[in-house]
Design a protein around this motif. Structure first.
Motif, PDB file in Angstrom:
ATOM      1  N   ASN A 141      -8.835 -13.875  -3.625  1.00  0.00           N
ATOM      2  CA  ASN A 141      -8.985 -12.624  -2.857  1.00  0.00           C
ATOM      3  C   ASN A 141      -7.692 -11.838  -3.001  1.00  0.00           C
ATOM      4  N   ILE A 142      -7.775 -10.668  -3.616  1.00  0.00           N
ATOM      5  CA  ILE A 142      -6.561  -9.887  -3.868  1.00  0.00           C
ATOM      6  C   ILE A 142      -6.621  -8.582  -3.085  1.00  0.00           C
ATOM      7  N   ALA A 143      -5.687  -8.413  -2.149  1.00  0.00           N
ATOM      8  CA  ALA A 143      -5.590  -7.153  -1.397  1.00  0.00           C
ATOM      9  C   ALA A 143      -4.623  -6.238  -2.127  1.00  0.00           C
ATOM     10  N   ILE A 144      -5.027  -4.986  -2.330  1.00  0.00           N
ATOM     11  CA  ILE A 144      -4.156  -4.044  -3.039  1.00  0.00           C
ATOM     12  C   ILE A 144      -3.839  -2.885  -2.100  1.00  0.00           C
ATOM     13  N   LEU A 145      -2.624  -2.875  -1.545  1.00  0.00           N
ATOM     14  CA  LEU A 145      -2.221  -1.818  -0.602  1.00  0.00           C
ATOM     15  C   LEU A 145      -1.873  -0.566  -1.405  1.00  0.00           C
ATOM     16  N   GLY A 146      -2.457   0.572  -1.022  1.00  0.00           N
ATOM     17  CA  GLY A 146      -2.335   1.776  -1.852  1.00  0.00           C
ATOM     18  C   GLY A 146      -3.278   1.700  -3.043  1.00  0.00           C
ATOM     19  N   GLY A 147      -4.307   0.872  -2.921  1.00  0.00           N
ATOM     20  CA  GLY A 147      -5.258   0.657  -4.023  1.00  0.00           C
ATOM     21  C   GLY A 147      -6.147   1.850  -4.323  1.00  0.00           C
ATOM     22  N   THR A 148      -6.045   2.902  -3.511  1.00  0.00           N
ATOM     23  CA  THR A 148      -6.790   4.137  -3.795  1.00  0.00           C
ATOM     24  C   THR A 148      -6.120   4.942  -4.919  1.00  0.00           C
TER      25      THR A 148
ATOM     26  N   LEU B 154       1.949   1.243  -3.919  1.00  0.00           N
ATOM     27  CA  LEU B 154       2.133   2.533  -3.227  1.00  0.00           C
ATOM     28  C   LEU B 154       3.536   3.042  -3.550  1.00  0.00           C
ATOM     29  N   PRO B 155       3.797   4.321  -3.287  1.00  0.00           N
ATOM     30  CA  PRO B 155       5.112   4.870  -3.622  1.00  0.00           C
ATOM     31  C   PRO B 155       6.235   4.209  -2.823  1.00  0.00           C
ATOM     32  N   ALA B 156       7.417   4.116  -3.425  1.00  0.00           N
ATOM     33  CA  ALA B 156       8.565   3.457  -2.792  1.00  0.00           C
ATOM     34  C   ALA B 156       8.883   4.071  -1.428  1.00  0.00           C
TER      35      ALA B 156
ATOM     36  N   ASP C  69       8.678   1.176   3.784  1.00  0.00           N
ATOM     37  CA  ASP C  69       9.170   0.805   5.109  1.00  0.00           C
ATOM     38  C   ASP C  69       8.061   0.953   6.167  1.00  0.00           C
ATOM     39  N   ALA C  70       7.472   2.143   6.220  1.00  0.00           N
ATOM     40  CA  ALA C  70       6.443   2.397   7.250  1.00  0.00           C
ATOM     41  C   ALA C  70       5.210   1.527   7.031  1.00  0.00           C
ATOM     42  N   THR C  71       4.881   1.246   5.779  1.00  0.00           N
ATOM     43  CA  THR C  71       3.669   0.466   5.505  1.00  0.00           C
ATOM     44  C   THR C  71       3.875  -1.013   5.833  1.00  0.00           C
TER      45      THR C  71
ATOM     46  N   LEU D 294      11.589  -6.662   4.326  1.00  0.00           N
ATOM     47  CA  LEU D 294      10.630  -6.223   5.348  1.00  0.00           C
ATOM     48  C   LEU D 294       9.602  -7.315   5.675  1.00  0.00           C
ATOM     49  N   LEU D 295       9.396  -8.216   4.702  1.00  0.00           N
ATOM     50  CA  LEU D 295       8.407  -9.304   4.866  1.00  0.00           C
ATOM     51  C   LEU D 295       9.123 -10.634   4.644  1.00  0.00           C
TER      52      LEU D 295
END
Ligand SMILES: NC(=O)c1ccc[n+]([C@@H]2O[C@H](COP(=O)([O-])OP(=O)(O)OC[C@H]3O[C@@H](n4cnc5c(N)ncnc54)[C@H](OP(=O)(O)O)[C@@H]3O)[C@@H](O)[C@H]2O)c1
Length: 214
Positions: free
Chosen positions: A2-9, A72-74, A78-80, A123-124
């Motif tokens: 299962n691969i989640a892609i943040l900013g995958g749009t 997603l863009p650099a 932080d916010a994401t 951040l993580l």
């Protein structure tokens, strides 16, 4: 997997998702807007004829993924990522992020941490961040009927996490070279600034790199 892609749009995330879906993985497209993610997932299901692509908010995508990919863009890291520390705990997090600033005096603009991947790791703190896929152009990913002519360079502090990324690369036909600890992410990300400059100068969309002598 299962691969989640943040900013995958976006182009890079959707391209990675399409390649992995075609290789048999399950994809969760993440977005700041769950509706946008669901729309993109529907479009990708239509294009790939694979039903294993769904869309969610970035938070729910990160919760559902075994592996979480940052596409997603650099400037948005932080916010994401701040609200996702729990969702990403113990997981392999793959950073494709390149800190580029178009239209300024410098194209490559790394953060104080040294690289976007190291910023993500800070951040993580309980995730296993691996830097990879920076040199695989979205345009190249999108042409799913063609093999990708590029090596995959990866770095990170956890050998098992890098092995997962090697497997993900192999599933889309890529040879992976392990280039050491996460402190090498800055130079890896910087190569993308060179590729972007080559693309602009030679009117290309998909320059990449191959390591010789290996
Ligand atoms: N394009 C390439 O060929 C390529 C190659 C190698 C590496 N990369 C790297 O991959 C990453 C994604 O590239 P891309 O071309 O797909 O970028 P993009 O289209 O500009 O952005 C991807 C997605 O990120 C989300 N996003 C945009 N701004 C954001 C912000 N401020 N905070 C949080 N999320 C934001 C948007 O999704 P929502 O609006 O749906 O949230 C967008 O669809 C970048 O870091 C890039 O450097 C790109």
């Amino acid at each position: 997997m299962n691969i989640a892609i943040l900013g995958g749009t976006g182009k890079e995330g959707a391209g990675l998702g399409a390649r992995w879906a075609l290789a048999g993985h399950s994809i969760i497209i993440g977005s700041r807007d769950g509706e946008r993610a669901r729309g993109k997932a529907a479009e990708m299901r239509e294009k790939t004829k694979k039903l294993t692509i769904i869309g969610h908010s970035n938070l729910d995508a990160a919760r559902l993924g075994d592996v979480v990919v940052l596409a997603l863009p650099a400037v948005g890291l932080d916010a994401t990522l701040r609200p996702l520390a729990d969702a990403c705990r113990g997981k392999v997090v793959v950073s494709t992020v390149v800190p580029l600033t178009f239209g300024g005096p410098r194209l490559f603009t790394p953060p104080a941490a040294g690289s976007s991947a190291e910023e993500a790791q800070a951040l993580l703190p309980d995730a296993k961040v691996v830097a990879a896929f920076h040199h695989i152009a979205a345009h190249e990913l999108a042409e799913t009927e063609h093999a990708i002519e590029c090596d995959l360079l990866t770095c990170g502090g956890d050998a098992a996490a890098k092995a997962v990324v090697t497997e993900l690369g192999a599933s889309m036909g890529l040879r992976t070279l392990d280039v050491g600890p996460l402190s090498n992410a800055g130079p890896i990300e910087g190569i993308t600034a060179i590729l972007a400059t080559i693309n602009r100068r030679y009117k290309l969309k998909n320059s990449g790199i191959k390591i010789t002598g290996v």
